[in-house]
Design a protein around this motif. Structure first.
Motif, PDB file in Angstrom:
ATOM      1  N   ILE A  36     -21.989   4.378  -7.124  1.00  0.00           N
ATOM      2  CA  ILE A  36     -22.746   5.069  -8.036  1.00  0.00           C
ATOM      3  C   ILE A  36     -21.593   4.374  -9.732  1.00  0.00           C
ATOM      4  CG2 ILE A  36     -23.695   6.612  -9.226  1.00  0.00           C
ATOM      5  CD1 ILE A  36     -23.127   7.857  -6.981  1.00  0.00           C
ATOM      6  N   ALA A  37     -22.957   3.004  -9.784  1.00  0.00           N
ATOM      7  CA  ALA A  37     -22.635   2.306 -11.148  1.00  0.00           C
ATOM      8  C   ALA A  37     -23.570   2.746 -12.376  1.00  0.00           C
ATOM      9  CB  ALA A  37     -22.254   1.096 -11.126  1.00  0.00           C
ATOM     10  N   VAL A  38     -23.088   3.556 -13.194  1.00  0.00           N
ATOM     11  CA  VAL A  38     -23.994   4.208 -14.631  1.00  0.00           C
ATOM     12  C   VAL A  38     -23.837   3.934 -16.077  1.00  0.00           C
ATOM     13  CG1 VAL A  38     -25.941   6.325 -15.305  1.00  0.00           C
ATOM     14  CG2 VAL A  38     -24.634   6.129 -13.116  1.00  0.00           C
ATOM     15  N   GLU A  39     -24.506   3.063 -16.861  1.00  0.00           N
ATOM     16  CA  GLU A  39     -24.155   3.178 -17.819  1.00  0.00           C
ATOM     17  C   GLU A  39     -25.449   2.714 -19.192  1.00  0.00           C
ATOM     18  OE1 GLU A  39     -22.655  -1.131 -17.011  1.00  0.00           O
ATOM     19  OE2 GLU A  39     -21.495   0.405 -16.159  1.00  0.00           O
ATOM     20  N   GLY A  40     -25.294   3.842 -20.095  1.00  0.00           N
ATOM     21  CA  GLY A  40     -25.741   4.265 -21.081  1.00  0.00           C
ATOM     22  C   GLY A  40     -27.634   4.407 -20.502  1.00  0.00           C
ATOM     23  N   LEU A  41     -27.153   5.365 -19.764  1.00  0.00           N
ATOM     24  CA  LEU A  41     -28.218   6.000 -18.449  1.00  0.00           C
ATOM     25  C   LEU A  41     -29.166   6.548 -20.515  1.00  0.00           C
ATOM     26  CD1 LEU A  41     -30.134   6.322 -16.306  1.00  0.00           C
ATOM     27  CD2 LEU A  41     -29.250   8.300 -15.476  1.00  0.00           C
ATOM     28  N   ARG A  42     -30.199   6.948 -20.522  1.00  0.00           N
ATOM     29  CA  ARG A  42     -31.112   7.929 -21.022  1.00  0.00           C
ATOM     30  C   ARG A  42     -32.401   8.262 -20.581  1.00  0.00           C
ATOM     31  NH1 ARG A  42     -33.014   6.052 -25.373  1.00  0.00           N
ATOM     32  NH2 ARG A  42     -33.238   4.324 -25.099  1.00  0.00           N
ATOM     33  N   LYS A  43     -32.867   9.738 -20.808  1.00  0.00           N
ATOM     34  CA  LYS A  43     -34.046  10.100 -21.016  1.00  0.00           C
ATOM     35  C   LYS A  43     -34.676  10.378 -21.565  1.00  0.00           C
ATOM     36  CE  LYS A  43     -37.751  11.124 -17.828  1.00  0.00           C
ATOM     37  NZ  LYS A  43     -38.087   9.585 -17.864  1.00  0.00           N
ATOM     38  N   THR A  44     -35.916  10.856 -22.477  1.00  0.00           N
ATOM     39  CA  THR A  44     -36.666  11.602 -23.185  1.00  0.00           C
ATOM     40  C   THR A  44     -37.913  11.860 -22.825  1.00  0.00           C
ATOM     41  OG1 THR A  44     -37.240   9.862 -23.927  1.00  0.00           O
ATOM     42  CG2 THR A  44     -35.351  10.496 -24.863  1.00  0.00           C
ATOM     43  N   TYR A  45     -37.736  13.551 -23.049  1.00  0.00           N
ATOM     44  CA  TYR A  45     -38.928  13.699 -22.832  1.00  0.00           C
ATOM     45  C   TYR A  45     -39.966  13.873 -23.668  1.00  0.00           C
ATOM     46  CZ  TYR A  45     -37.322  14.634 -17.682  1.00  0.00           C
ATOM     47  OH  TYR A  45     -37.617  14.769 -16.289  1.00  0.00           O
ATOM     48  N   GLY A  46     -41.152  13.138 -24.010  1.00  0.00           N
ATOM     49  CA  GLY A  46     -41.404  13.613 -25.396  1.00  0.00           C
ATOM     50  C   GLY A  46     -40.520  12.830 -26.943  1.00  0.00           C
ATOM     51  N   ALA A  47     -40.294  13.867 -27.760  1.00  0.00           N
ATOM     52  CA  ALA A  47     -39.326  13.624 -28.526  1.00  0.00           C
ATOM     53  C   ALA A  47     -37.606  13.680 -28.293  1.00  0.00           C
ATOM     54  CB  ALA A  47     -39.967  14.001 -29.776  1.00  0.00           C
TER      55      ALA A  47
ATOM     56  N   PRO B 243     -34.695  14.153 -26.724  1.00  0.00           N
ATOM     57  CA  PRO B 243     -33.318  12.877 -25.746  1.00  0.00           C
ATOM     58  C   PRO B 243     -32.218  14.144 -24.733  1.00  0.00           C
ATOM     59  CG  PRO B 243     -32.200  13.722 -27.904  1.00  0.00           C
ATOM     60  CD  PRO B 243     -33.719  14.430 -28.063  1.00  0.00           C
ATOM     61  N   VAL B 244     -32.965  14.216 -23.456  1.00  0.00           N
ATOM     62  CA  VAL B 244     -31.582  15.132 -22.145  1.00  0.00           C
ATOM     63  C   VAL B 244     -30.767  14.285 -21.469  1.00  0.00           C
ATOM     64  CG1 VAL B 244     -32.165  15.570 -19.929  1.00  0.00           C
ATOM     65  CG2 VAL B 244     -34.273  16.329 -21.477  1.00  0.00           C
ATOM     66  N   LEU B 245     -31.121  13.020 -21.925  1.00  0.00           N
ATOM     67  CA  LEU B 245     -29.748  12.060 -21.099  1.00  0.00           C
ATOM     68  C   LEU B 245     -29.430  11.134 -22.321  1.00  0.00           C
ATOM     69  CD1 LEU B 245     -30.280  11.613 -17.524  1.00  0.00           C
ATOM     70  CD2 LEU B 245     -28.943  13.678 -18.233  1.00  0.00           C
ATOM     71  N   ASP B 246     -28.106  11.277 -23.206  1.00  0.00           N
ATOM     72  CA  ASP B 246     -28.451  10.483 -24.263  1.00  0.00           C
ATOM     73  C   ASP B 246     -26.666   9.571 -23.938  1.00  0.00           C
ATOM     74  OD1 ASP B 246     -28.599   9.876 -26.683  1.00  0.00           O
ATOM     75  OD2 ASP B 246     -27.745  11.732 -28.103  1.00  0.00           O
ATOM     76  N   GLY B 247     -26.769   8.333 -22.955  1.00  0.00           N
ATOM     77  CA  GLY B 247     -26.115   7.642 -22.963  1.00  0.00           C
ATOM     78  C   GLY B 247     -24.849   7.871 -22.388  1.00  0.00           C
ATOM     79  N   VAL B 248     -25.436   8.160 -20.946  1.00  0.00           N
ATOM     80  CA  VAL B 248     -24.659   8.779 -19.654  1.00  0.00           C
ATOM     81  C   VAL B 248     -23.876   7.689 -19.122  1.00  0.00           C
ATOM     82  CG1 VAL B 248     -23.956  10.420 -17.809  1.00  0.00           C
ATOM     83  CG2 VAL B 248     -25.403  11.171 -20.120  1.00  0.00           C
ATOM     84  N   ASP B 249     -22.289   7.340 -19.043  1.00  0.00           N
ATOM     85  CA  ASP B 249     -21.617   6.097 -18.137  1.00  0.00           C
ATOM     86  C   ASP B 249     -21.063   6.723 -16.596  1.00  0.00           C
ATOM     87  OD1 ASP B 249     -22.384   4.397 -19.635  1.00  0.00           O
ATOM     88  OD2 ASP B 249     -20.503   4.897 -20.690  1.00  0.00           O
TER      89      ASP B 249
ATOM     90  N   VAL C 141     -21.806  12.587 -21.658  1.00  0.00           N
ATOM     91  CA  VAL C 141     -20.371  12.943 -20.867  1.00  0.00           C
ATOM     92  C   VAL C 141     -19.628  13.810 -22.053  1.00  0.00           C
ATOM     93  CG1 VAL C 141     -18.287  12.267 -19.791  1.00  0.00           C
ATOM     94  CG2 VAL C 141     -20.469  11.062 -19.291  1.00  0.00           C
ATOM     95  N   ALA C 142     -18.693  14.659 -21.503  1.00  0.00           N
ATOM     96  CA  ALA C 142     -17.618  15.402 -21.878  1.00  0.00           C
ATOM     97  C   ALA C 142     -16.319  15.476 -21.931  1.00  0.00           C
ATOM     98  CB  ALA C 142     -17.878  17.119 -22.417  1.00  0.00           C
ATOM     99  N   ALA C 143     -16.398  14.500 -20.648  1.00  0.00           N
ATOM    100  CA  ALA C 143     -15.286  14.254 -19.775  1.00  0.00           C
ATOM    101  C   ALA C 143     -14.830  13.678 -18.522  1.00  0.00           C
ATOM    102  CB  ALA C 143     -13.868  15.269 -20.276  1.00  0.00           C
ATOM    103  N   GLU C 144     -14.132  13.042 -18.208  1.00  0.00           N
ATOM    104  CA  GLU C 144     -14.247  12.660 -16.908  1.00  0.00           C
ATOM    105  C   GLU C 144     -12.475  12.591 -16.238  1.00  0.00           C
ATOM    106  OE1 GLU C 144     -14.683  10.330 -14.102  1.00  0.00           O
ATOM    107  OE2 GLU C 144     -13.271  10.113 -15.467  1.00  0.00           O
TER     108      GLU C 144
END
Ligand SMILES: Nc1ncnc2c1ncn2[C@@H]1O[C@H](COP(=O)(O)OP(=O)(O)OP(=O)(O)O)[C@@H](O)[C@H]1O
Ligand SMILES: [Mg+2]
Length: 309
Positions: free
Chosen positions: A5-16, A18-24, A213-216
């Motif tokens: 699984i490789a995720v980079e800068g994943l974003r998701k917004t519903y309307g205005a 942001p629900v995911l704001d740059g997840v790695d 991501v707050a920590a990993e």
């Protein structure tokens, strides 16, 4: 290194919003990775994007070598999802559920039966195979749910809060099932709100808070990030407290009660002994001693508070 699984800068917004704001997120093959976070952190949204149920608004996600946007069908063939809410048919028996799932996945009649028997044995459900699932305990139903998601031999299994709402015993049963699974080479991404669960099952943990991501790190790395063990010295009066502070040369931290000093140590018995010897040498009367080791809970609270601030 090629990640499963490789995720980079994943974003998701519903309307205005942001629900995911740059997840790695990077998960190697095999083993269990935990996505830990409070309600609304974006765990389920991440899982839905990685299983192609929801389209991302930005960033990139590759699962089992396939891009979730460019080749969702290939991703779907490689993964399986056990959602936050159980998907078993309560009227059918455990065996019937498994056979039906295998048939839906185009297995022949006898292959479907074989798959069902294998999974019933693997998830310790043979004794309940012929009972309607409506009579199962929460833990049994969850185990069946996980068994169902393995019918197609997925490379990657997503488990969205597999033990939420289960009692401690049922939770342990599910943990055992997940541990066995990970041992068999399947890559498991597990979301949870339980720190204990991440600690128990996952080699690595990604802490998600507010869509970021707050920590990993490994559970131990995360714990060590907020400092080592502390020794608490409980003093009997203000004079003793002042004398202890002086002896420690400002190293201790006075807690809210005003009568305790917390001193960070390496956690060894020797450190506790040295501390007490120092107090004795200065004639400081110590009432009680306690050793505190940070839990994943402490880490989690510290990290998610930082994000909220
Ligand atoms: N379809 C949608 N439309 C609008 N907002 C949504 C939608 N789906 C999720 N959200 C919002 O996105 C945020 C993250 O939701 P998500 O379900 O990913 O959180 P979660 O970490 O899985 O939480 P929980 O622990 O409660 O399951 C929440 O604020 C939620 O209200
Ligand atoms: Mg969720």
């Amino acid at each position: 290194m090629a990640y499963t699984i490789a995720v980079e800068g994943l974003r998701k917004t519903y309307g205005a919003t942001p629900v995911l704001d740059g997840v790695d997120l990077h998960v190697p093959r095999g083993g269990v990775h935990a996505l830990l976070g409070p309600n609304g952190a974006g765990k389920s949204t991440t899982v839905k994007i990685l299983t192609t149920l929801v389209a991302p608004s930005g960033g990139r996600a590759v699962v089992a070598g396939h891009d979730v946007v460019a080749d969702p069908a290939a991703v779907r063939r490689a993964v399986s999802l056990t959602g936050q809410y159980a998907a078993v048919d309560e009227v059918l028996t455990g065996r019937e559920n498994l056979v039906m799932m295998a048939r839906l996945r185009h297995a022949g009649r006898s292959a479907a039966r074989e798959t069902a028997e294998r999974l019933l044995a693997r998830f310790d459900l043979v004794h309940a195979a012929d009972r309607a699932v409506g009579t199962y305990s929460g833990g049994m139903a969850r185990r069946l749910d996980i068994a169902l998601s393995l019918v197609g031999d997925p490379q990657v299994l997503f488990l969205d809060e597999p033990t939420t709402g289960l009692d401690p015993r049922s939770r342990r049963d599910v943990w055992t099932a997940v541990e066995e699974l990970a041992g068999s080479g399947v890559t498991v991404l597990l979301t949870t709100q339980y720190l204990e669960e991440a600690d128990q099952l996952a080699e690595r943990v990604t802490v998600l808070a507010g869509g970021r991501v707050a920590a990993e790190g490994t559970p131990d790395e995360l714990k060590s990030r907020i400092g080592g063990e502390t020794v608490q010295l409980v003093l009997s009066d203000v004079g003793a407290l002042a004398a202890a502070c002086a002896a420690l040369d400002g190293q201790g931290r006075i807690d809210e009660s005003g009568m305790s000093l917390h001193v960070t140590t390496d956690g060894s018995a020797g450190a506790v002994r040295d501390l007490l010897q120092l107090m004795a040498a200065r004639d400081v009367p110590v009432d009680r001693v306690a050793v505190h080791r940070p839990t994943l809970d402490d880490v989690f609270l510290a990290l998610t508070e930082q994000v909220a601030a």
